[in-house]
Enzyme design. Structure first.
Site, PDB file in Angstrom:
ATOM      1  N   LYS A 174       0.833  -1.187   0.000  1.00  0.00           N
ATOM      2  CA  LYS A 174       0.000   0.000   0.000  1.00  0.00           C
ATOM      3  C   LYS A 174       0.876   1.249   0.000  1.00  0.00           C
ATOM      4  O   LYS A 174       1.922   1.295   0.653  1.00  0.00           O
ATOM      5  CB  LYS A 174      -0.897   0.013   1.238  1.00  0.00           C
ATOM      6  N   HIS A 305     -10.146  -8.541  -7.887  1.00  0.00           N
ATOM      7  CA  HIS A 305      -9.948  -8.094  -6.500  1.00  0.00           C
ATOM      8  C   HIS A 305     -10.409  -9.206  -5.568  1.00  0.00           C
ATOM      9  O   HIS A 305     -11.221 -10.040  -5.919  1.00  0.00           O
ATOM     10  CB  HIS A 305     -10.762  -6.817  -6.267  1.00  0.00           C
TER      11      HIS A 305
HETATM   12  C1  0YR Z   1      -8.715  -4.282   2.509  1.00  0.00           C
HETATM   13  N1  0YR Z   1      -6.963  -4.685  -2.402  1.00  0.00           N
HETATM   14  C2  0YR Z   1      -7.365  -3.647  -1.717  1.00  0.00           C
HETATM   15  C3  0YR Z   1      -9.355  -3.393   1.465  1.00  0.00           C
HETATM   16  C4  0YR Z   1      -7.947  -4.032  -0.384  1.00  0.00           C
HETATM   17  C5  0YR Z   1      -8.364  -2.887   0.430  1.00  0.00           C
HETATM   18  O1  0YR Z   1      -9.395  -4.153   3.705  1.00  0.00           O
HETATM   19  O2  0YR Z   1      -9.959  -2.324   2.015  1.00  0.00           O
HETATM   20  O3  0YR Z   1      -7.248  -2.360   1.012  1.00  0.00           O
HETATM   21  O4  0YR Z   1      -9.109  -4.766  -0.650  1.00  0.00           O
HETATM   22  O5  0YR Z   1      -7.322  -2.507  -2.141  1.00  0.00           O
HETATM   23  O6  0YR Z   1      -6.457  -4.478  -3.667  1.00  0.00           O
HETATM   24 MG    MG Z   2      -6.715  -2.403  -4.200  1.00  0.00          MG
END
Ligand code: 0YR
Ligand code: MG
Length: 370
Positions: A174, A305
């Site tokens: 992230k 996803h």
């Molecule tokens: C995880 N995955 C994401 C969700 C995730 C998010 O709680 O909110 O971070 O699913 O972006 O690609």
């Molecule tokens: Mg994502």
């Protein structure tokens, strides 16, 4: 076979390490509002969506399942998936208040449950019912090592562990710190720790604006970033297209899009390179298959996803030619009769009849908030 009853549920299950964060939120639990669809044949279909475990919004979803769509389902044959999707999707109540958000996620849970029933009635795993081969390899990439609330040392250790010890060929981290320079330091540290072979993706969850995404996105090339996920606001087609023209790193998005029209707009604008629909958000398996064909017609890769926690989407990835990689997060592996499994960075092909969404009675008893 006829539908006799809809049994809603809301599971809230713990996430890794007491809490995870991306640029938009920090959560301690993952929410799974859903439904068990009972039939007169004794078969049960399981469908659910994925949330940040807010009981108020989860109850909106189960209320839509039971009260908006439920009356339209009783007495219907769940194997008639196309008929049922059209009946619910095009119902005047849904057209007027739906087509996205809460009602689209409620429709997703129902559509996943009826496909689960369709595959169980055929006594086949869903990938087989859809014409897939058990020999297809689906690569797993791990997101559960890259959270924004891990300090740089923990982040580096977790990513290195997934590559070196768990055999994942790819990890996603992230970004979205207040200062993008801190993000760059974290990216550099992770790339140095995992070596040059492993794939590394970055995910901003929509937080950056175009100027930062251009200025800092250009520097991703030095770290061989496989894709820049959700750089900008989730619905912003034009600026994602401008960004795609300005930086070398491919753009990935789709986890927060609700229908095929949105995917078509991003694809036709040249605003996306890796397309990431989520079966639990777009209305279920029926539209997922239509979107996957759209993606394949544009010769783009589809990397779903994780919102269904991989359970149904591993079947869909095996069956559809646009898929070869799927996001992996381990939060719910203890709660399914046949949990998604990864060995040496590849998903193991499921074999039980159904869509993989059957929850254990123990999990329903332990975590149901309804
Ligand atoms: C995880 N995955 C994401 C969700 C995730 C998010 O709680 O909110 O971070 O699913 O972006 O690609
Ligand atoms: Mg994502």
């Amino acid at each position: 076979m006829r539908i006799t009853e809809l049994q809603p549920f809301i599971l809230h299950v713990p996430v890794t390490g007491g809490g995870i964060a991306d640029s938009t939120h920090k959560v301690t639990h993952w929410g799974m509002p859903g439904v068990i669809i009972h039939t007169d044949a004794g078969l049960k279909g399981y469908g659910y969506c994925g949330t940040h475990a807010h009981l108020g919004s989860d109850r909106l979803i189960t209320d839509a399942i039971v009260n908006l769509f439920g009356p339209l389902l009783i007495g219907e044959d769940p194997r008639q998936t196309q008929h049922l999707f059209n009946k619910l999707d095009r119902h005047p109540n849904n057209i007027w208040i739906g087509r996205a958000g809460v009602t689209q996620m409620a429709l997703s849970a129902i559509d996943i449950a009826v496909w689960d029933l369709k595959a169980k009635a055929a006594e086949q795993p869903l990938w087989q019912l859809l014409g897939g081969s058990p020999d297809k390899t689906i690569i797993a990439y791990n997101t559960d090592c890259g959270w924004l609330n891990r300090d740089i040392d923990q982040l580096v250790d977790d990513c290195r562990h997934m590559i070196e010890m768990e055999g994942f060929p790819a990890v996603k981290m992230k970004i979205g710190k207040p200062d993008p320079n801190e993000d760059l330091k974290r990216i550099e540290a992770v790339r140095r720790a995992i070596g040059d072979e492993a794939k590394l993706m970055v995910d901003a969850n929509g937080k950056w604006h175009l100027a930062d995404a251009i200025q800092f996105g250009r520097r991703f090339s030095a770290f061989d970033i496989t894709w820049f996920e959700e750089p900008l606001w989730h619905d912003d087609v034009n600026n994602h297209a401008r960004l795609a023209d300005k930086i070398d790193t491919p753009i990935a998005l789709g986890e927060l899009l609700y229908n095929i029209d949105a995917f078509r707009h991003f694809i036709e604008a040249g605003a996306v390179h890796y397309v990431q629909p989520d079966v639990m958000r777009i209305g279920g398996i029926t539209p997922w298959l239509q979107i996957a064909d759209l993606v394949a017609s544009h010769r783009l890769p589809l990397v779903p996803h994780h919102g269904d926690m991989m359970q149904a989407q591993i079947h869909l990835c095996i069956a559809h030619r646009a898929c070869w990689m799927l996001e992996f997060i381990p939060w719910t592996l203890d709660y399914f009769v046949e949990p998604a499994r990864v060995e040496a960075g590849r998903f193991v092909t499921p074999h039980l009849p159904g869509a993989g969404t059957t929850l254990t009675d123990q999990a329903l008893a332990a975590y149901n908030q309804l």
